[in-house]
Design a protein around this motif. Structure first.
Motif, PDB file in Angstrom:
ATOM      1  N   TRP A  62       1.575  35.603  93.932  1.00 25.77           N
ATOM      2  CA  TRP A  62       1.362  35.774  95.451  1.00 25.77           C
ATOM      3  C   TRP A  62       0.419  36.762  95.558  1.00 25.77           C
ATOM      4  CZ3 TRP A  62       6.492  39.994  95.758  1.00 25.77           C
ATOM      5  CH2 TRP A  62       7.407  38.948  95.362  1.00 25.77           C
ATOM      6  N   GLY A  65      -2.274  33.460  95.710  1.00 21.78           N
ATOM      7  CA  GLY A  65      -1.617  32.562  96.978  1.00 21.78           C
ATOM      8  C   GLY A  65      -1.880  31.029  96.815  1.00 21.78           C
ATOM      9  N   PRO A  67       1.633  28.912  95.668  1.00 20.40           N
ATOM     10  CA  PRO A  67       3.563  29.108  95.235  1.00 20.40           C
ATOM     11  C   PRO A  67       3.950  28.908  94.107  1.00 20.40           C
ATOM     12  CG  PRO A  67       2.279  26.572  96.494  1.00 20.40           C
ATOM     13  CD  PRO A  67       1.099  27.778  95.285  1.00 20.40           C
ATOM     14  N   ALA A  89       4.682  29.412  99.509  1.00 16.68           N
ATOM     15  CA  ALA A  89       4.774  30.418  99.296  1.00 16.68           C
ATOM     16  C   ALA A  89       5.567  30.493  98.283  1.00 16.68           C
ATOM     17  CB  ALA A  89       4.403  31.304  99.725  1.00 16.68           C
ATOM     18  N   SER A 107       7.558  29.397 103.397  1.00 20.50           N
ATOM     19  CA  SER A 107       6.267  30.172 103.395  1.00 20.50           C
ATOM     20  C   SER A 107       6.786  31.901 103.050  1.00 20.50           C
ATOM     21  CB  SER A 107       6.433  30.400 104.564  1.00 20.50           C
ATOM     22  OG  SER A 107       7.399  31.249 105.942  1.00 20.50           O
ATOM     23  N   ALA A 108       5.503  32.974 102.720  1.00 22.06           N
ATOM     24  CA  ALA A 108       5.643  34.019 102.583  1.00 22.06           C
ATOM     25  C   ALA A 108       6.684  34.967 103.474  1.00 22.06           C
ATOM     26  CB  ALA A 108       4.637  34.699 102.231  1.00 22.06           C
TER      27      ALA A 108
END
Length: 411
Positions: A62, A65, A67, A89, A107-108
């Protein structure tokens, strides 16, 4: 977005205990200090190892940036796709067609939506710890335990192995715990007697069908309600049984979680709509629906009075006590042995309903013996992946049958 959420958790819970692992008590600020010592990640981050390792790997991904891919301890790092969809992510792996795991991209926002939904539905908060007996790298464990820890400040008490005595000792250290488990675990804990008067604030069962017999036995003997939770790797949590007494039907999956819509398609399968549905698969197969907020499950069912009722599963993966393996992985291992001409793997119902299925291997030997083949498989398959049943077949008619037909022959 995920890292900024962690910083909010850190600000609110800095001096609180985040993780209890054996004699080690780690605060949220301790966890962040360890993170600052980790080098910048320049590619996908593998979340593997202890609970602390997994939490730090997620935070590292996180922060930088990159995954994050949760992977079971001891599992080989798979060959990852050369490129990911924009905004990826998080990665999960599902059984592939040819024995190679297939990536699912998130995705996040989708990962956070799943965690937020579960935390709200199960009333998770910092005063009651999660007891980590289930796999933290499985979709269920990561969403139910790791994400609430990092995004909501819900502490985690790590249990090295889910043996009854160890579980009892861990539970006794708290005024109450949330305990996410799978049916086979709940059965073992119940048989041992540790659930009587155990300080369990919430008992959750997922990963495999929860039998009425087990649910009722635990409730009648211990006064503890097992809450059935249903989800999928591709979309996270789907439904949850909030009732305080045992269900009347084993098919009952509870009601859809807030923000989740469920329809039954013409095929009879559940079509899920939610903000936690993945971006998509690494390689999409014909008739699959995944993306743009929609996911078509492999499960067939109906809706009754707002509750999801499961009729059958069309998924090819074999469910062994809540852990799923693609038949193709076993078949590929069998063929790679050099001892067989043909191989098929499929699940058959277990006599123990909490185990769900057992792996069966049907082979046509080219050389060697069945015992030699079994021995060869112990070198390449995990214990839970090993076939429990073996049969040799030279009759061509058997090899034309589908896995579903082969399964029916053994039912």
């Amino acid at each position: 977005m995920l890292f900024s959420r962690w910083l909010q958790t850190l600000d609110q819970s800095s001096d609180r205990i985040a993780l209890i692992d054996g004699a080690e008590h780690i605060t949220f600020s301790d966890l962040h200090k360890r993170l600052t010592r980790l080098p910048k990640a320049n590619g996908p981050v593998i979340a593997q190892g202890s609970a602390v390792d997994i939490a730090l790997a997620a935070l590292r991904g996180w922060r930088d940036g990159q995954p994050v891919l949760p992977l079971e301890k001891g599992a080989a790092i798979p060959e990852l796709p050369a490129s990911f969809p924009e905004g990826t992510a998080h990665l999960k792996l599902t059984p592939g067609i040819e024995g190679k795991p297939r990536a699912v991209f998130f995705s996040a926002e989708q990962i956070a939506a799943d965690a937020d939904r579960l935390a709200a539905a199960m009333h998770l908060h910092h005063e009651v710890p999660n007891l980590a007996a289930a796999s933290l790298t499985h979709s269920y464990g990561f969403s139910s335990i790791i994400l609430p820890l990092l995004l909501h400040g819900v502490p985690v008490h790590v249990v090295e192995v889910p043996f009854p005595k160890i579980m009892a000792d861990a539970i006794a250290q708290h005024d109450g715990v949330v305990l996410p488990g799978v049916p086979s675990m709940w059965k073992a804990w119940h048989r041992s007697g540790i659930l009587r008067e155990a300080k369990i604030a919430l008992a959750v069962s997922a990963g495999a069908p929860l039998s009425l017999e087990l649910e009722c036995s635990v409730f009648n003997d211990c006064g503890l309600k097992l809450h059935n939770f249903y989800g999928a790797s591709e979309c996270g949590g789907i439904s949850y049984d909030t009732s305080e007494t045992p269900r009347e039907s084993a098919a009952d999956l509870g009601t859809p979680l807030p923000g989740v819509s469920v329809k039954v398609c013409e095929s009879g399968r559940f079509l899920i709509g939610s903000t936690s549905v993945a971006l998509g698969y690494e390689s999409k197969r014909e008739s699959e629906i995944l993306g743009n907020g929609s996911f078509l499950t492999q499960d067939f069912g109906r809706i009754e009075d707002g509750r999801m009722m499961l009729e059958s599963s069309g998924a090819e993966s074999i469910n062994v006590a809540g852990r799923k393996i693609g038949p193709a992985k076993i078949e590929a291992a069998l063929m790679a042995s050099g001892l067989v001409m043909r191989a098929r793997a499929f699940g058959v119902p277990s006599h123990d309903p909490e185990r769900v299925e057992e792996v069966t291997a049907m082979v046509e030997l080219k050389s060697g013996t069945l015992e030699q083949l079994r021995q060869r498989m112990t070198e390449v398959l995990a214990g839970w992946e090993m076939p429990r049943h073996w049969e040799t077949a030279a009759d061509d008619s058997l090899w034309t049958l589908s896995r579903a037909d082969l399964k029916r022959r053994h039912s």
